[in-house]
Enzyme design. Structure first.
Site, PDB file in Angstrom:
ATOM      1  N   CYS A 104       0.815  -1.224   0.000  1.00 13.79           N
ATOM      2  CA  CYS A 104       0.000   0.000   0.000  1.00 13.79           C
ATOM      3  C   CYS A 104       0.842   1.266   0.000  1.00 13.79           C
ATOM      4  O   CYS A 104       0.377   2.314  -0.437  1.00 13.79           O
ATOM      5  CB  CYS A 104      -0.929   0.020   1.208  1.00 13.79           C
ATOM      6  SG  CYS A 104      -2.047  -1.385   1.283  1.00 13.79           S
ATOM      7  N   HIS A 357      -8.999   3.004  -2.752  1.00 11.41           N
ATOM      8  CA  HIS A 357      -7.610   2.755  -2.356  1.00 11.41           C
ATOM      9  C   HIS A 357      -6.963   1.790  -3.348  1.00 11.41           C
ATOM     10  O   HIS A 357      -6.861   0.596  -3.089  1.00 11.41           O
ATOM     11  CB  HIS A 357      -7.603   2.178  -0.936  1.00 11.41           C
ATOM     12  CG  HIS A 357      -6.263   1.738  -0.442  1.00 11.41           C
ATOM     13  ND1 HIS A 357      -5.075   2.330  -0.830  1.00 11.41           N
ATOM     14  CD2 HIS A 357      -5.922   0.753   0.452  1.00 11.41           C
ATOM     15  CE1 HIS A 357      -4.067   1.733  -0.202  1.00 11.41           C
ATOM     16  NE2 HIS A 357      -4.556   0.774   0.561  1.00 11.41           N
ATOM     17  N   CYS A 388      -1.015   2.504   6.828  1.00 12.23           N
ATOM     18  CA  CYS A 388      -0.619   1.148   7.197  1.00 12.23           C
ATOM     19  C   CYS A 388      -0.236   0.396   5.925  1.00 12.23           C
ATOM     20  O   CYS A 388      -0.638   0.758   4.820  1.00 12.23           O
ATOM     21  CB  CYS A 388      -1.735   0.424   7.946  1.00 12.23           C
ATOM     22  SG  CYS A 388      -3.270   0.210   7.018  1.00 12.23           S
ATOM     23  N   GLY A 390       0.613  -3.622   4.236  1.00 10.68           N
ATOM     24  CA  GLY A 390       0.473  -5.058   4.372  1.00 10.68           C
ATOM     25  C   GLY A 390       1.757  -5.750   4.817  1.00 10.68           C
ATOM     26  O   GLY A 390       2.861  -5.253   4.602  1.00 10.68           O
TER      27      GLY A 390
END
Length: 407
Positions: A104, A357, A388, A390
């Site tokens: 991300c 996203h 955050c 992954g």
């Protein structure tokens, strides 16, 4: 007699500035999404060309690097997409490029990596961004996780399913209830809708021509994922796909999306030489690891590390752009730092729960929005973009407002 060994010359770090950021409208992943028949690399080409179109005073040959992130680097998101997209966009063949992956935080890492090169003096100007076509390439497509992750109990089995990690956060912090998450999600949709209505969201868009074998040609000019009019009552009725009687739903989490972003970064002196605008200055950044099964808490240690290294505290931050992968993940960050769920400094124009996203692209969306907010708030000196990541990480970048009034 042997010649003396060469000594290293002292280097002074240069100021790095965020000149501008653009993005495609974000689409819904899948066969019915606006980009179902549009290539991922063509989305990147659009943002690169748009950055150059908006800044004609920048000679294309002055771009020193193109860094483009993608989480799933196969198909039309593979083949060193930073280089191939630069060629397709018409940049001179002398301009190099590379691909990067931090899930991300891909675009965020593209920015921090090229910005570090600018500060060091390796580059004067760089383009950094990201793309994700989750309709063509779902997260995890083609991967082969080492069996030792589970056999040796290196991570919890839920660590590779992002929705389950969000449920784990609810478990770890039971005061972060589904009701709070749903309220935050509904507010995100409401703030986004107001931002579109007032023209806050939209100036950063580059229109994208789309093709459908069934519907013909179209033009994407607005985000597809938002759900205007979302209510807490409606969110309460949604299914919890990651756990029976769970708390994470399609309404209080970001969806599966397609889209691309791009940013123009420069040494401050070079920007002034060329007459490029200065949207914000880089202060510092940090990435941190956490337990993969609660990856959503990653922004907390990343922010603590970034603030400490910059000599700042959370009280110095006047604007926050926090990626809304899941509402509970944002709430965990806010609770840790003693910030109210409805603090007006946070995600002023809504967030990923509304806008979507597309994984590796989202970091530059956060930066672009923060830069535009800085221009409207000269009373604010510092802001952060944080998210955050992954497999148990968080990333935070601290920025300074060049329009700061000194008050």
């Amino acid at each position: 007699m042997a010649a003396p060994a060469p000594t290293s010359a002292a280097r002074a770090l240069r100021n790095v500035v965020f000149v501008d950021g653009v993005r495609t409208p974000f689409g819904k992943a899948g066969k019915k999404g606006i980009y179902a028949e549009t290539r991922a690399d063509d989305l990147v080409v659009k943002v690169i060309r748009e950055l150059l179109r908006r800044h004609p005073q920048l000679p294309p040959e002055r771009v020193d690097e193109v860094a483009i992130a993608a989480t799933t680097q196969i198909g039309d998101q593979g083949l060193t997409i930073g280089r191939t997209a630069a060629l397709l966009a018409g940049l001179p063949k002398s301009v190099p490029g590379f691909a990067i992956d931090r899930m991300c935080a891909g675009a965020m890492t593209a920015v921090t990596t090229t910005a570090s090169g600018i500060a060091f003096g390796a580059y004067d100007i760089a383009i950094a961004g990201g793309v994700e076509h989750m309709g063509r390439h779902p997260m995890g497509e083609g991967v082969d996780p080492n069996p030792r992750f589970l056999a040796d109990k290196l991570v919890d089995p839920s660590a590779l399913v992002m929705g389950q990690t969000a449920e784990n956060l609810h478990d770890r912090f039971p005061h972060l209830t589904k009701e709070r998450a749903d309220k935050f999600a509904a507010t995100s949709q409401e703030k986004y809708a107001e931002a579109v209505k007032t023209g806050k969201i939209g100036p950063e868009f580059v229109p994208v021509a789309t093709r459908s074998a069934e519907l013909g040609w179209g033009l994407a000019t607005e985000d597809e994922p938002p759900r205007p009019g979302t209510t807490v009552e409606a969110l309460a009725e949604l299914k919890t796909p990651f756990r029976p009687h769970g708390r994470v739903t399609a309404g209080n989490a970001a969806g599966l999306n397609d889209g691309a972003t791009g940013a123009l970064l420069a040494d401050e002196e070079t920007a002034r030489e060329l007459g490029l605008p200065i949207g914000m200055r880089l202060v510092g950044y940090a990435f941190a690891g956490v337990e993969p099964e609660v990856m959503g808490v990653g922004p907390v240690p990343a922010t603590e590390k970034a603030l400490k290294r910059a000599g700042l505290t959370i009280e110095d931050i006047g604007l926050f752009e926090i990626n809304e992968a899941f509402a509970v993940q944002v709430l965990a960050f806010l609770d840790h730092f003693g910030i109210a769920d409805d603090d007006p400094r946070v995600n002023k124009w809504g967030g990923a729960i509304a806008t979507g996203h597309p994984l590796a692209s989202s970091g530059v969306r956060l930066m672009t929005q923060l830069s535009r907010q800085f221009a409207e708030h000269p009373e604010v000196r510092y802001g952060i973009t944080t998210m955050c990541i992954g497999i148990g990480m968080g990333g935070t970048v601290i920025w300074e407002n060049p329009h700061w009034s000194g008050k």
